[in-house]
Scaffold this motif. Structure first.
Motif, mmCIF file in Angstrom:
data_model
loop_
_atom_site.group_PDB
_atom_site.id
_atom_site.type_symbol
_atom_site.label_atom_id
_atom_site.label_comp_id
_atom_site.label_asym_id
_atom_site.label_seq_id
_atom_site.Cartn_x
_atom_site.Cartn_y
_atom_site.Cartn_z
ATOM 1 N N ASP A 156 5.433 14.623 -10.431
ATOM 2 C CA ASP A 156 6.359 13.511 -10.182
ATOM 3 C C ASP A 156 5.802 12.220 -10.767
ATOM 4 O O ASP A 156 4.592 12.060 -10.911
ATOM 5 C CB ASP A 156 6.554 13.320 -8.667
ATOM 6 N N SER A 157 6.703 11.283 -11.068
ATOM 7 C CA SER A 157 6.246 9.977 -11.554
ATOM 8 C C SER A 157 5.560 9.233 -10.404
ATOM 9 O O SER A 157 5.755 9.574 -9.233
ATOM 10 C CB SER A 157 7.447 9.159 -12.035
ATOM 11 N N PHE B 74 5.058 7.754 -4.844
ATOM 12 C CA PHE B 74 4.749 6.690 -3.896
ATOM 13 C C PHE B 74 5.892 6.505 -2.898
ATOM 14 O O PHE B 74 5.676 6.476 -1.687
ATOM 15 C CB PHE B 74 4.476 5.384 -4.661
ATOM 16 N N THR B 75 7.147 6.426 -3.418
ATOM 17 C CA THR B 75 8.276 6.183 -2.507
ATOM 18 C C THR B 75 8.460 7.378 -1.562
ATOM 19 O O THR B 75 8.675 7.193 -0.366
ATOM 20 C CB THR B 75 9.585 5.936 -3.283
ATOM 21 N N ALA B 76 8.320 8.608 -2.108
ATOM 22 C CA ALA B 76 8.533 9.785 -1.262
ATOM 23 C C ALA B 76 7.479 9.859 -0.160
ATOM 24 O O ALA B 76 7.808 10.045 1.018
ATOM 25 C CB ALA B 76 8.510 11.048 -2.102
ATOM 26 N N GLU B 77 6.217 9.660 -0.529
ATOM 27 C CA GLU B 77 5.162 9.789 0.487
ATOM 28 C C GLU B 77 5.251 8.670 1.518
ATOM 29 O O GLU B 77 5.048 8.899 2.709
ATOM 30 C CB GLU B 77 3.789 9.846 -0.187
ATOM 31 N N ASN C 178 6.000 16.140 3.365
ATOM 32 C CA ASN C 178 6.109 16.603 1.974
ATOM 33 C C ASN C 178 6.928 17.881 1.779
ATOM 34 O O ASN C 178 6.775 18.577 0.788
ATOM 35 C CB ASN C 178 4.722 16.794 1.354
ATOM 36 N N HIS C 179 7.801 18.166 2.741
ATOM 37 C CA HIS C 179 8.699 19.315 2.585
ATOM 38 C C HIS C 179 10.105 18.788 2.297
ATOM 39 O O HIS C 179 10.584 17.895 2.982
ATOM 40 C CB HIS C 179 8.706 20.160 3.871
ATOM 41 N N ALA C 180 10.733 19.363 1.249
ATOM 42 C CA ALA C 180 12.112 18.932 0.957
ATOM 43 C C ALA C 180 13.055 20.031 1.439
ATOM 44 O O ALA C 180 13.139 20.256 2.639
ATOM 45 C CB ALA C 180 12.267 18.655 -0.518
ATOM 46 N N ASP C 181 13.700 20.747 0.543
ATOM 47 C CA ASP C 181 14.642 21.755 1.014
ATOM 48 C C ASP C 181 14.300 23.151 0.508
ATOM 49 O O ASP C 181 15.164 24.002 0.401
ATOM 50 C CB ASP C 181 16.069 21.356 0.633
#
Ligand code: UDP
Ligand code: MG
Length: 340
Positions: free
Chosen positions: A152-153, A158-161, A177-180
């Motif tokens: 990831d960029s 940064f935004t996700a974490e 850190n789990h999405a779908d």
């Protein structure tokens, strides 16, 4: 002893079906014509391999959910479903967004266990057998969490974490850190069916189900081809959904802020009164009038906005509009599906 769902017992052979379930892979797709050929090839190979090794039963299949794509996605899915018995498709009547498309898949496809993943194969297929192993040990839900986000960029990472940390701070129960990318048993899917929420944030809803769960880790790869279908606006909207669907904390924050500003204003009022009564420097001051006016005006508008957001959610929820409409299906396995 854990109670087994009747479906999990092969009555004739007296075997525990958890050892060899029918696996359905559920993939929402929005304008994914660039990735579909490679994704299909890899997923068919994966299911063939797992079946040969006795990890899944015959009838295990790939279910693409076309989320109202404008490109050749649906045409390709239809062609694959004719050429390859393992491929099936569901077409939504229009683009409803990733969460609704995924829910449509989860609610409509057959199978003992459902594994949801992205069509661009950023999710590591190698962990699916590990997920199945956890299911075999009795887990109803297995989350795949990203151990690293090197693909990831910096901005996305940064935004996700930070977002996961904010959710944790607000008391929203999510898997870090789990999405779908997850496995769900039929029992967990049937429990999810009872949630009739209009605003979907599946990674917040599914931990609410409970049951025995496990987490496996994987490294997220770069997109196979094409561009991300999650622009910043969609990401922000999902993030806001996550906060407002699972916590009233922002409203409580407004109350706290209001109390703080009120105490400050009271102190200022007392000071002004003291200056007026006991001092001789009470000059009509411009700044001391306009600054609090702007400040309070801003806070009030912000507060009204946040309250309005929750009110809008109630309004949307009360209408109980369907979350998706299925326009068409294709593929052999859908002939046996009870819902369509
Ligand atoms: N997707 C969808 N509907 C949308 C947007 C995305 O079904 O409106 C699907 C997309 O085809 C992909 C998955 O959701 O399979 C995740 O999207 P993407 O890979 O573009 O997101 P990113 O990995 O960049 O966050
Ligand atoms: Mg992706």
């Amino acid at each position: 002893m854990e109670l087994l769902h009747p479906r999990h017992l092969d009555i004739q052979h007296g075997q525990n079906m958890r050892a060899r379930p029918i696996v359905s892979l559920v993939l929402p797709c929005y304008n994914e014509q660039e990735v579909l050929p490679e994704t299909t090839k890899r997923l068919v190979a994966l299911l063939d391999d797992m079946e040969a090794q006795g990890q899944c039963a015959p009838g295990s299949a790939i279910y693409y959910v076309d989320d109202g794509s404008h490109d050749a996605t649906w045409k390709m899915i239809q062609e694959y479903s004719v050429a390859e018995l393992r491929v099936c498709g569901v077409k939504l009547s229009r683009n409803r967004g990733h969460q609704n498309a995924l829910l449509c898949g989860l609610m409509t496809v057959p199978g003992e266990i459902l594994v949801s993943l992205d069509a661009d194969l950023q999710d590591d297929l190698g962990v699916i057998p590990k997920m199945l192993a956890s299911y075999g040990e009795g887990c109803e839900i297995v989350y795949a969490a990203r151990s690293k986000r090197s693909a990831d960029s910096f901005f996305k990472r940064f935004t996700a974490e930070s977002y996961y940390k904010v959710l944790e701070f607000l008391g929203v129960q999510v898997v870090y850190n789990h999405a779908d990318f997850r496995l769900m048993s039929r029992r967990a899917i049937e429990a999810l069916r009872e949630y009739e929420e209009t605003h979907l944030f599946l990674r917040g809803m599914i931990p609410q189900l409970g049951y025995r769960t496990a987490t496996v880790e994987f490294e997220r790869a770069p997109r196979l081809a094409g561009e991300s279908k999650y622009p910043l606006s969609k990401m922000l909207s999902l993030a806001w959904q996550g906060v407002t669907s699972f916590t009233a904390y922002p409203l409580r924050l407004i109350t706290g802020l209001g109390a703080l500003v009120s105490v400050g204003s009271l102190a200022l009022a007392l000071w002004a009164l003291a200056v007026r009564l006991f001092g001789d420097t009470a000059l009509p001051g411009w700044a001391s009038i306009v600054i609090p006016t702007y400040f309070l005006g801003g806070i009030q508008l912000l507060s009204l906005g946040i309250i309005g957001e929750y009110l809008a959610k109630v309004y949307e929820a009360i209408k109980k509009r369907p979350r998706f409409h299925v326009e068409a299906v294709c593929g052999r396995e859908f002939c046996h599906a009870p819902i369509l």
